[in-house]
Design a protein around this motif. Sequence first.
Motif, PDB file in Angstrom:
ATOM      1  N   ILE A 196       0.838  -1.206   0.000  1.00 56.60           N
ATOM      2  CA  ILE A 196       0.000   0.000   0.000  1.00 56.60           C
ATOM      3  C   ILE A 196       0.873   1.257   0.000  1.00 56.60           C
ATOM      4  O   ILE A 196       0.585   2.221  -0.717  1.00 56.60           O
ATOM      5  CB  ILE A 196      -0.980  -0.012   1.192  1.00 56.60           C
ATOM      6  N   CYS A 197       1.957   1.263   0.776  1.00 59.91           N
ATOM      7  CA  CYS A 197       2.863   2.427   0.799  1.00 59.91           C
ATOM      8  C   CYS A 197       3.523   2.649  -0.558  1.00 59.91           C
ATOM      9  O   CYS A 197       3.631   3.785  -1.027  1.00 59.91           O
ATOM     10  CB  CYS A 197       3.933   2.244   1.874  1.00 59.91           C
ATOM     11  N   ILE A 198       3.962   1.585  -1.204  1.00 62.59           N
ATOM     12  CA  ILE A 198       4.602   1.713  -2.522  1.00 62.59           C
ATOM     13  C   ILE A 198       3.605   2.250  -3.547  1.00 62.59           C
ATOM     14  O   ILE A 198       3.918   3.165  -4.314  1.00 62.59           O
ATOM     15  CB  ILE A 198       5.197   0.355  -2.963  1.00 62.59           C
ATOM     16  N   VAL A 199       2.402   1.702  -3.560  1.00 62.62           N
ATOM     17  CA  VAL A 199       1.373   2.177  -4.494  1.00 62.62           C
ATOM     18  C   VAL A 199       1.002   3.625  -4.189  1.00 62.62           C
ATOM     19  O   VAL A 199       0.821   4.433  -5.106  1.00 62.62           O
ATOM     20  CB  VAL A 199       0.131   1.253  -4.448  1.00 62.62           C
ATOM     21  N   ALA A 200       0.918   3.974  -2.899  1.00 59.58           N
ATOM     22  CA  ALA A 200       0.584   5.352  -2.520  1.00 59.58           C
ATOM     23  C   ALA A 200       1.668   6.329  -2.970  1.00 59.58           C
ATOM     24  O   ALA A 200       1.352   7.419  -3.459  1.00 59.58           O
ATOM     25  CB  ALA A 200       0.372   5.443  -1.010  1.00 59.58           C
ATOM     26  N   VAL A 201       2.926   5.945  -2.844  1.00 57.38           N
ATOM     27  CA  VAL A 201       4.021   6.818  -3.298  1.00 57.38           C
ATOM     28  C   VAL A 201       3.964   6.993  -4.810  1.00 57.38           C
ATOM     29  O   VAL A 201       4.119   8.104  -5.332  1.00 57.38           O
ATOM     30  CB  VAL A 201       5.394   6.255  -2.850  1.00 57.38           C
ATOM     31  N   ILE A 202       3.716   5.903  -5.531  1.00 61.66           N
ATOM     32  CA  ILE A 202       3.622   5.987  -6.995  1.00 61.66           C
ATOM     33  C   ILE A 202       2.448   6.884  -7.401  1.00 61.66           C
ATOM     34  O   ILE A 202       2.587   7.748  -8.277  1.00 61.66           O
ATOM     35  CB  ILE A 202       3.491   4.581  -7.606  1.00 61.66           C
TER      36      ILE A 202
ATOM     37  N   LEU B   8       1.061   9.247  -5.594  1.00 67.70           N
ATOM     38  CA  LEU B   8       1.367  10.616  -5.190  1.00 67.70           C
ATOM     39  C   LEU B   8       2.284  11.288  -6.204  1.00 67.70           C
ATOM     40  O   LEU B   8       2.026  12.431  -6.620  1.00 67.70           O
ATOM     41  CB  LEU B   8       2.005  10.616  -3.799  1.00 67.70           C
ATOM     42  N   LEU B   9       3.331  10.604  -6.634  1.00 69.16           N
ATOM     43  CA  LEU B   9       4.252  11.177  -7.622  1.00 69.16           C
ATOM     44  C   LEU B   9       3.553  11.412  -8.960  1.00 69.16           C
ATOM     45  O   LEU B   9       3.747  12.449  -9.601  1.00 69.16           O
ATOM     46  CB  LEU B   9       5.469  10.266  -7.806  1.00 69.16           C
ATOM     47  N   ARG B  10       2.735  10.460  -9.381  1.00 68.82           N
ATOM     48  CA  ARG B  10       1.992  10.623 -10.647  1.00 68.82           C
ATOM     49  C   ARG B  10       1.010  11.791 -10.552  1.00 68.82           C
ATOM     50  O   ARG B  10       0.856  12.561 -11.494  1.00 68.82           O
ATOM     51  CB  ARG B  10       1.254   9.317 -10.977  1.00 68.82           C
ATOM     52  N   GLY B  11       0.330  11.914  -9.419  1.00 68.15           N
ATOM     53  CA  GLY B  11      -0.598  13.030  -9.218  1.00 68.15           C
ATOM     54  C   GLY B  11       0.112  14.372  -9.233  1.00 68.15           C
ATOM     55  O   GLY B  11      -0.355  15.329  -9.856  1.00 68.15           O
ATOM     56  N   ILE B  12       1.252  14.459  -8.568  1.00 70.47           N
ATOM     57  CA  ILE B  12       2.025  15.709  -8.562  1.00 70.47           C
ATOM     58  C   ILE B  12       2.494  16.045  -9.976  1.00 70.47           C
ATOM     59  O   ILE B  12       2.441  17.199 -10.410  1.00 70.47           O
ATOM     60  CB  ILE B  12       3.203  15.610  -7.577  1.00 70.47           C
ATOM     61  N   PHE B  13       2.926  15.025 -10.724  1.00 74.84           N
ATOM     62  CA  PHE B  13       3.351  15.249 -12.109  1.00 74.84           C
ATOM     63  C   PHE B  13       2.200  15.780 -12.958  1.00 74.84           C
ATOM     64  O   PHE B  13       2.369  16.740 -13.720  1.00 74.84           O
ATOM     65  CB  PHE B  13       3.896  13.951 -12.710  1.00 74.84           C
ATOM     66  N   LEU B  14       1.012  15.180 -12.842  1.00 72.34           N
ATOM     67  CA  LEU B  14      -0.130  15.614 -13.652  1.00 72.34           C
ATOM     68  C   LEU B  14      -0.569  17.034 -13.303  1.00 72.34           C
ATOM     69  O   LEU B  14      -0.866  17.838 -14.191  1.00 72.34           O
ATOM     70  CB  LEU B  14      -1.301  14.646 -13.492  1.00 72.34           C
ATOM     71  N   VAL B  15      -0.603  17.360 -12.016  1.00 79.86           N
ATOM     72  CA  VAL B  15      -1.003  18.711 -11.607  1.00 79.86           C
ATOM     73  C   VAL B  15       0.039  19.733 -12.062  1.00 79.86           C
ATOM     74  O   VAL B  15      -0.312  20.811 -12.553  1.00 79.86           O
ATOM     75  CB  VAL B  15      -1.227  18.760 -10.079  1.00 79.86           C
ATOM     76  N   THR B  16       1.319  19.412 -11.948  1.00 80.63           N
ATOM     77  CA  THR B  16       2.379  20.321 -12.412  1.00 80.63           C
ATOM     78  C   THR B  16       2.314  20.509 -13.920  1.00 80.63           C
ATOM     79  O   THR B  16       2.461  21.624 -14.422  1.00 80.63           O
ATOM     80  CB  THR B  16       3.755  19.771 -12.006  1.00 80.63           C
ATOM     81  N   TYR B  17       2.075  19.425 -14.643  1.00 80.44           N
ATOM     82  CA  TYR B  17       1.970  19.505 -16.101  1.00 80.44           C
ATOM     83  C   TYR B  17       0.773  20.373 -16.514  1.00 80.44           C
ATOM     84  O   TYR B  17       0.869  21.175 -17.432  1.00 80.44           O
ATOM     85  CB  TYR B  17       1.852  18.101 -16.685  1.00 80.44           C
ATOM     86  N   MET B  18      -0.335  20.221 -15.811  1.00 79.43           N
ATOM     87  CA  MET B  18      -1.506  21.055 -16.107  1.00 79.43           C
ATOM     88  C   MET B  18      -1.220  22.512 -15.815  1.00 79.43           C
ATOM     89  O   MET B  18      -1.651  23.393 -16.546  1.00 79.43           O
ATOM     90  CB  MET B  18      -2.718  20.574 -15.301  1.00 79.43           C
ATOM     91  N   TRP B  19      -0.471  22.799 -14.763  1.00 79.67           N
ATOM     92  CA  TRP B  19      -0.094  24.173 -14.439  1.00 79.67           C
ATOM     93  C   TRP B  19       0.759  24.767 -15.568  1.00 79.67           C
ATOM     94  O   TRP B  19       0.556  25.914 -15.974  1.00 79.67           O
ATOM     95  CB  TRP B  19       0.656  24.218 -13.111  1.00 79.67           C
ATOM     96  N   LEU B  20       1.702  23.984 -16.105  1.00 79.68           N
ATOM     97  CA  LEU B  20       2.527  24.455 -17.223  1.00 79.68           C
ATOM     98  C   LEU B  20       1.676  24.702 -18.471  1.00 79.68           C
ATOM     99  O   LEU B  20       1.864  25.702 -19.176  1.00 79.68           O
ATOM    100  CB  LEU B  20       3.638  23.454 -17.530  1.00 79.68           C
ATOM    101  N   LEU B  21       0.747  23.792 -18.757  1.00 75.91           N
ATOM    102  CA  LEU B  21      -0.136  23.984 -19.906  1.00 75.91           C
ATOM    103  C   LEU B  21      -1.015  25.217 -19.728  1.00 75.91           C
ATOM    104  O   LEU B  21      -1.246  25.961 -20.681  1.00 75.91           O
ATOM    105  CB  LEU B  21      -1.009  22.752 -20.122  1.00 75.91           C
TER     106      LEU B  21
ATOM    107  N   ILE C  53      -3.077   9.859  -0.286  1.00 73.81           N
ATOM    108  CA  ILE C  53      -3.254  10.285   1.111  1.00 73.81           C
ATOM    109  C   ILE C  53      -4.104   9.264   1.870  1.00 73.81           C
ATOM    110  O   ILE C  53      -3.800   8.917   3.019  1.00 73.81           O
ATOM    111  CB  ILE C  53      -3.876  11.694   1.159  1.00 73.81           C
ATOM    112  N   TRP C  54      -5.156   8.740   1.234  1.00 70.11           N
ATOM    113  CA  TRP C  54      -5.964   7.692   1.866  1.00 70.11           C
ATOM    114  C   TRP C  54      -5.120   6.452   2.147  1.00 70.11           C
ATOM    115  O   TRP C  54      -5.265   5.809   3.184  1.00 70.11           O
ATOM    116  CB  TRP C  54      -7.143   7.309   0.985  1.00 70.11           C
TER     117      TRP C  54
END
Length: 157
Positions: free
Chosen positions: A7-13, A15-28, A150-151
Motif C-alpha cells: 500500500i505504501c509503494i502504491v501510494a508513493v507511486i 502521489l508522484l503521478r498526481g504531482i506530475f499531472l497537476v504540475t503539467y496542467m499548471w505548465l499547460l 493520502i488515503w
Amino acid sequence: MVINIIICIVAVILLLRGIFLVTYMWLLWTFYSKIMTTYSMKVYGEVVDIEMQAKSDGMNITDVCIPKIKYKLEGEKEVYCQFLPAAPKNEEERYVYAHFYPKQYHIGDKVVVFYNKKKKDDISVFPKMQMIKLFISHFVLGCFFIRVAIWGFSFVF
C-alpha cells in the motif's frame, strides 16, 4: 505487514503521478494564458484543408500538419481563409506554434481562433475542446491520485 508495504509503494507511486499531472496542467495553463493575453479576441473557425510539410531540425525530419482555417472576425463581414505558418516568425513567438503535430487536425474540425485586433493576420489556433479535456485528464485525475495516495498513507499509519 506485507500489505502495508505494498500500500505504501502504491501510494508513493500515485502521489508522484498526481504531482506530475497537476504540475503539467499548471505548465499547460501558463502556456494557454500567455496566448490568451497575447491574442485578445476569440472566434470559432473550421479546418477546410490540410497541408503536410516535412520539417527538419538538423537531425530528424518530421511531417508537420498545417491546417487551413476558415473564420470570420467579430464585427466584419469578410470571411478569412488562411494556412497557418508552420514556423515561428521570430524567437519570441516560438511558443505559439508548439501545437502543430502530425494528424492533429482533420478537415471539418471546429477550432478556436485567437487573434489580436491590431494584427488580424496573426492568429493562434487550438482544437475546440482541448483545454477542457486537458483539465479533466490532468488536473482532476492528478488531484484524484493525490487524494488516493493520502488515503493509502492514512490506512497504513
